[in-house]
Design a protein around this motif. Structure first.
Motif, PDB file in Angstrom:
ATOM      1  N   GLU A 206       0.839  -1.200   0.000  1.00 21.46           N
ATOM      2  CA  GLU A 206       0.000   0.000   0.000  1.00 21.46           C
ATOM      3  C   GLU A 206       0.870   1.243   0.000  1.00 21.46           C
ATOM      4  OE1 GLU A 206      -0.699   0.290   4.854  1.00 21.46           O
ATOM      5  OE2 GLU A 206      -2.276  -0.527   3.570  1.00 21.46           O
ATOM      6  N   PRO A 207       0.351   2.356  -0.489  1.00 18.65           N
ATOM      7  CA  PRO A 207       1.161   3.576  -0.510  1.00 18.65           C
ATOM      8  C   PRO A 207       1.431   4.085   0.907  1.00 18.65           C
ATOM      9  CG  PRO A 207      -1.101   4.054  -1.158  1.00 18.65           C
ATOM     10  CD  PRO A 207      -0.982   2.564  -1.079  1.00 18.65           C
ATOM     11  N   LEU A 208       2.653   4.560   1.142  1.00 14.46           N
ATOM     12  CA  LEU A 208       2.984   5.139   2.449  1.00 14.46           C
ATOM     13  C   LEU A 208       2.221   6.441   2.647  1.00 14.46           C
ATOM     14  CD1 LEU A 208       4.840   4.629   4.917  1.00 14.46           C
ATOM     15  CD2 LEU A 208       6.532   6.111   3.832  1.00 14.46           C
ATOM     16  N   HIS A 209       1.948   7.139   1.561  1.00 15.00           N
ATOM     17  CA  HIS A 209       1.108   8.348   1.576  1.00 15.00           C
ATOM     18  C   HIS A 209       0.398   8.433   0.239  1.00 15.00           C
ATOM     19  CE1 HIS A 209       3.795  10.468  -1.194  1.00 15.00           C
ATOM     20  NE2 HIS A 209       4.809  10.014  -0.483  1.00 15.00           N
ATOM     21  N   ARG A 210      -0.593   9.307   0.158  1.00 15.38           N
ATOM     22  CA  ARG A 210      -1.392   9.432  -1.067  1.00 15.38           C
ATOM     23  C   ARG A 210      -1.250  10.806  -1.708  1.00 15.38           C
ATOM     24  NH1 ARG A 210      -4.445   4.929  -1.455  1.00 15.38           N
ATOM     25  NH2 ARG A 210      -4.711   3.706   0.458  1.00 15.38           N
ATOM     26  N   GLN A 211      -0.166  11.475  -1.442  1.00 15.20           N
ATOM     27  CA  GLN A 211       0.076  12.795  -2.009  1.00 15.20           C
ATOM     28  C   GLN A 211       0.534  12.679  -3.468  1.00 15.20           C
ATOM     29  OE1 GLN A 211      -0.676  15.501  -0.395  1.00 15.20           O
ATOM     30  NE2 GLN A 211      -1.112  14.478   1.560  1.00 15.20           N
ATOM     31  N   PRO A 212       0.387  13.768  -4.240  1.00 19.29           N
ATOM     32  CA  PRO A 212       0.941  13.780  -5.598  1.00 19.29           C
ATOM     33  C   PRO A 212       2.451  13.567  -5.572  1.00 19.29           C
ATOM     34  CG  PRO A 212      -0.547  15.641  -5.253  1.00 19.29           C
ATOM     35  CD  PRO A 212      -0.327  15.019  -3.916  1.00 19.29           C
ATOM     36  N   VAL A 213       2.952  12.825  -6.542  1.00 19.30           N
ATOM     37  CA  VAL A 213       4.387  12.550  -6.652  1.00 19.30           C
ATOM     38  C   VAL A 213       4.829  12.826  -8.086  1.00 19.30           C
ATOM     39  CG1 VAL A 213       4.423  10.851  -4.787  1.00 19.30           C
ATOM     40  CG2 VAL A 213       3.968  10.103  -7.124  1.00 19.30           C
ATOM     41  N   ILE A 214       6.141  12.993  -8.260  1.00 22.16           N
ATOM     42  CA  ILE A 214       6.678  13.280  -9.590  1.00 22.16           C
ATOM     43  C   ILE A 214       7.583  12.169 -10.093  1.00 22.16           C
ATOM     44  CG2 ILE A 214       8.190  14.825 -10.920  1.00 22.16           C
ATOM     45  CD1 ILE A 214       7.099  17.129  -9.287  1.00 22.16           C
ATOM     46  N   ARG A 215       8.577  11.798  -9.313  1.00 24.36           N
ATOM     47  CA  ARG A 215       9.553  10.806  -9.783  1.00 24.36           C
ATOM     48  C   ARG A 215       9.922   9.784  -8.721  1.00 24.36           C
ATOM     49  NH1 ARG A 215      14.568  11.240 -10.914  1.00 24.36           N
ATOM     50  NH2 ARG A 215      15.563  13.244 -10.734  1.00 24.36           N
ATOM     51  N   GLU A 216       9.269   9.875  -7.571  1.00 25.65           N
ATOM     52  CA  GLU A 216       9.641   9.010  -6.459  1.00 25.65           C
ATOM     53  C   GLU A 216       8.422   8.824  -5.558  1.00 25.65           C
ATOM     54  OE1 GLU A 216      13.853   8.605  -4.084  1.00 25.65           O
ATOM     55  OE2 GLU A 216      13.151  10.582  -4.708  1.00 25.65           O
ATOM     56  N   PHE A 217       8.275   7.632  -5.011  1.00 24.39           N
ATOM     57  CA  PHE A 217       7.139   7.363  -4.128  1.00 24.39           C
ATOM     58  C   PHE A 217       7.531   6.262  -3.156  1.00 24.39           C
ATOM     59  CE2 PHE A 217       6.847   4.595  -7.770  1.00 24.39           C
ATOM     60  CZ  PHE A 217       6.473   3.361  -7.242  1.00 24.39           C
ATOM     61  N   ALA A 218       6.786   6.155  -2.067  1.00 23.71           N
ATOM     62  CA  ALA A 218       7.070   5.156  -1.042  1.00 23.71           C
ATOM     63  C   ALA A 218       5.877   4.223  -0.892  1.00 23.71           C
ATOM     64  CB  ALA A 218       7.380   5.826   0.287  1.00 23.71           C
ATOM     65  N   VAL A 219       6.166   2.935  -0.763  1.00 24.30           N
ATOM     66  CA  VAL A 219       5.126   1.937  -0.523  1.00 24.30           C
ATOM     67  C   VAL A 219       5.473   1.132   0.719  1.00 24.30           C
ATOM     68  CG1 VAL A 219       4.353   1.732  -2.914  1.00 24.30           C
ATOM     69  CG2 VAL A 219       6.259   0.312  -2.126  1.00 24.30           C
ATOM     70  N   ARG A 220       4.436   0.838   1.515  1.00 23.27           N
ATOM     71  CA  ARG A 220       4.624   0.034   2.718  1.00 23.27           C
ATOM     72  C   ARG A 220       4.414  -1.432   2.376  1.00 23.27           C
ATOM     73  NH1 ARG A 220       1.554   2.636   5.873  1.00 23.27           N
ATOM     74  NH2 ARG A 220       3.059   3.654   7.248  1.00 23.27           N
ATOM     75  N   LEU A 221       5.296  -2.291   2.880  1.00 25.32           N
ATOM     76  CA  LEU A 221       5.217  -3.729   2.623  1.00 25.32           C
ATOM     77  C   LEU A 221       4.451  -4.416   3.759  1.00 25.32           C
ATOM     78  CD1 LEU A 221       8.856  -4.440   1.403  1.00 25.32           C
ATOM     79  CD2 LEU A 221       6.890  -3.626   0.098  1.00 25.32           C
ATOM     80  N   PRO A 222       3.913  -5.610   3.518  1.00 29.35           N
ATOM     81  CA  PRO A 222       3.210  -6.322   4.590  1.00 29.35           C
ATOM     82  C   PRO A 222       4.150  -6.689   5.730  1.00 29.35           C
ATOM     83  CG  PRO A 222       3.478  -7.714   2.634  1.00 29.35           C
ATOM     84  CD  PRO A 222       3.872  -6.337   2.227  1.00 29.35           C
ATOM     85  N   GLU A 223       3.590  -6.868   6.921  1.00 30.66           N
ATOM     86  CA  GLU A 223       4.388  -7.094   8.122  1.00 30.66           C
ATOM     87  C   GLU A 223       5.239  -8.352   8.017  1.00 30.66           C
ATOM     88  OE1 GLU A 223       2.026  -7.098  11.623  1.00 30.66           O
ATOM     89  OE2 GLU A 223       1.326  -5.029  11.376  1.00 30.66           O
ATOM     90  N   HIS A 224       4.745  -9.369   7.323  1.00 29.65           N
ATOM     91  CA  HIS A 224       5.485 -10.636   7.262  1.00 29.65           C
ATOM     92  C   HIS A 224       6.692 -10.559   6.326  1.00 29.65           C
ATOM     93  CE1 HIS A 224       2.978 -11.110   3.576  1.00 29.65           C
ATOM     94  NE2 HIS A 224       4.035 -11.771   3.135  1.00 29.65           N
TER      95      HIS A 224
END
Length: 446
Positions: free
Chosen positions: A376-394
């Motif tokens: 899932e996205p770490l945040h839902r803000q507009p991005v241009i060339r870089e973004f962060a995604v959170r991985l499942p706990e396992h």
């Protein structure tokens, strides 16, 4: 053949005799015991040159070039394509030793490069003055803090948690030297929390610092943050920008920014295992004489011909140390040359087209990765060339990165505190590369 040692015992004896002392220990007798090492250096025995070479080659083989894997690592340094034109011009002999041009009459080429570079940065940032580069992005931001200290003397700096961690660390180091406090404002859904930002500002605030896009890839509302700082009055407003993103973002000079800094590596400089690169620094005219480094200017010689000189050089070798704004000297001028050649090669429209391309591919990549179950996205803000995604706990992010690397894909920068990946896109990452990333990442977290 033994390892080369510059100073022999005969050399050392001759030096001590010339100085009139009996031993090296006597030479350093004035240094307090607490500051002196009371044992020999812990160094391994010398080796023949060919064995040293073989060892160094073995160490070098452990590195993986960005050209040997599909890489999505960013976090301030990016794998952009560097055209052959840049290497050709940077390798010309007149640019290989770009030391401080003390004699302008024989340094016109180097001075013109500085002038053209400053002009490009000024146009890019929409700020009227720029210096001839600094060492790299973090020290550029920290130097802006020192500029604020000289400008108003206030003891507090307010910095967004979205500023690159290395830049915050460097700012804290600088601030400690002149007794300034650094107050960090948290993020809310990926961007600077506006309420916490306002609450942190007071009449002791000397400067505010924000990054756009921020470290997590989110686009910040720089104008609104600066407007809040203006309510306090007298605050130096500093913003760190990704220069590539300026092809499509509103320039800092139109967002109330007083000082714009940034990491210049994306402009015509390869990753080079983390350096060297260069930092850019632009400002309003009010801070011209407090800027670090040097500024090249255009003039006319006695015959009326166009020429270039160092207009300002505010380092300690040129003025009284207490009035110096930095120790910046050569300042990565060769790397800055690569930056201005790259901008000229890309052109105004090319910079816009590159930004739009990154925007499209980044959106595609974000959608592709977030379609994976558990991502899932770490945040839902507009991005241009870089973004962060959170991985499942396992699926711990460090383990996921290692598994992806085994498949020839570097999936991004591990953000272990959030169990997240910071994924960067450049024009060198095709749609097929992004599809490969999604495939490998899905396998790695299964």
């Amino acid at each position: 053949m033994s390892t080369y040692t510059a100073v022999t015992e005969a050399d050392r004896s001759a030096m001590l005799e010339a100085l009139g002392v009996e031993s090296v220990a006597e030479l350093f007798a004035g240094i307090p015991d607490a500051l002196r090492l009371d044992r020999p250096l812990d160094l391994p025995p010398g080796q023949p040159e060919q064995e040293v070479y073989a060892h160094l080659r073995e160490l070098a083989a452990r590195n993986v070039s960005a050209e040997d894997e599909i890489g999505f690592v960013g976090g301030g340094m990016y794998d952009h394509y560097v055209p052959a034109l840049i290497d050709m011009l940077m390798s010309r002999s007149e640019f290989l030793t770009p030391y401080t041009p003390y004699q302008p009459e024989i340094s016109q080429g180097g001075l013109q490069v500085m002038f053209e570079y400053q002009t490009a940065i000024s146009e890019l940032t929409a700020l009227p003055v720029a210096n001839a580069s600094v060492y790299e992005g973090p020290s550029a931001l920290a130097s802006a803090g020192y500029l604020a200290k000289l400008a108003n003397g206030r003891p507090r700096f307010v910095v967004s948690a979205g500023v690159h961690p290395h830049s915050i660390e460097t700012l804290r180091t600088y601030a400690f030297g002149f007794g300034a406090e650094v107050v960090e404002v948290p993020l809310r859904d990926g961007v600077t929390d506006p309420d916490a930002w306002r609450a942190a500002l007071d009449d002791q605030t000397g400067a505010v610092f924000v990054q756009n896009p921020n470290f997590y890839g989110a686009v910040e509302d720089v104008a609104a943050l600066n407007a809040a700082a203006d309510e306090v009055g007298g605050v130096v407003k500093v913003a760190a920008y990704d220069p590539i993103a300026l092809g499509i973002l509103k320039p800092p000079g139109e967002c109330g920014v007083d000082v714009c800094v940034g990491e210049g590596q994306p402009l015509g400089n390869r990753l080079d295992f983390g350096g060297p690169s260069f930092g850019f620094f632009a400002a309003t005219e009010a801070y011209l004489r407090r800027m670090p480094g040097r500024i090249a200017g255009e003039t006319r010689d006695v015959d009326g011909r166009r020429g270039f000189v160092l207009t300002l050089q505010t380092r300690e070798q040129h003025i009284r140390r207490e009035k110096a704004t930095s120790n910046i000297c050569t300042a990565q001028a060769l790397n800055a040359l690569g930056g201005v050649v790259y901008l000229a090669w890309l052109g105004r429209q090319g910079l816009v087209e590159l930004g739009e391309l990154l925007l499209q591919r980044t959106h595609y990549a974000r959608e592709a990765l977030c379609a994976i179950d558990g991502v899932e996205p770490l945040h839902r803000q507009p991005v241009i060339r870089e973004f962060a995604v959170r991985l499942p706990e396992h699926a711990p992010v460090a383990d996921v990165v290692e598994r992806c690397a085994e498949q020839g894909v570097n999936p991004g920068l591990a953000l272990e505190a959030d169990n997240a990946l910071l994924v960067a896109i450049t024009e060198q990452r095709s749609r097929a590369d992004i599809d490969r990333l999604a495939e490998v990442l899905q396998e790695a977290i299964a």
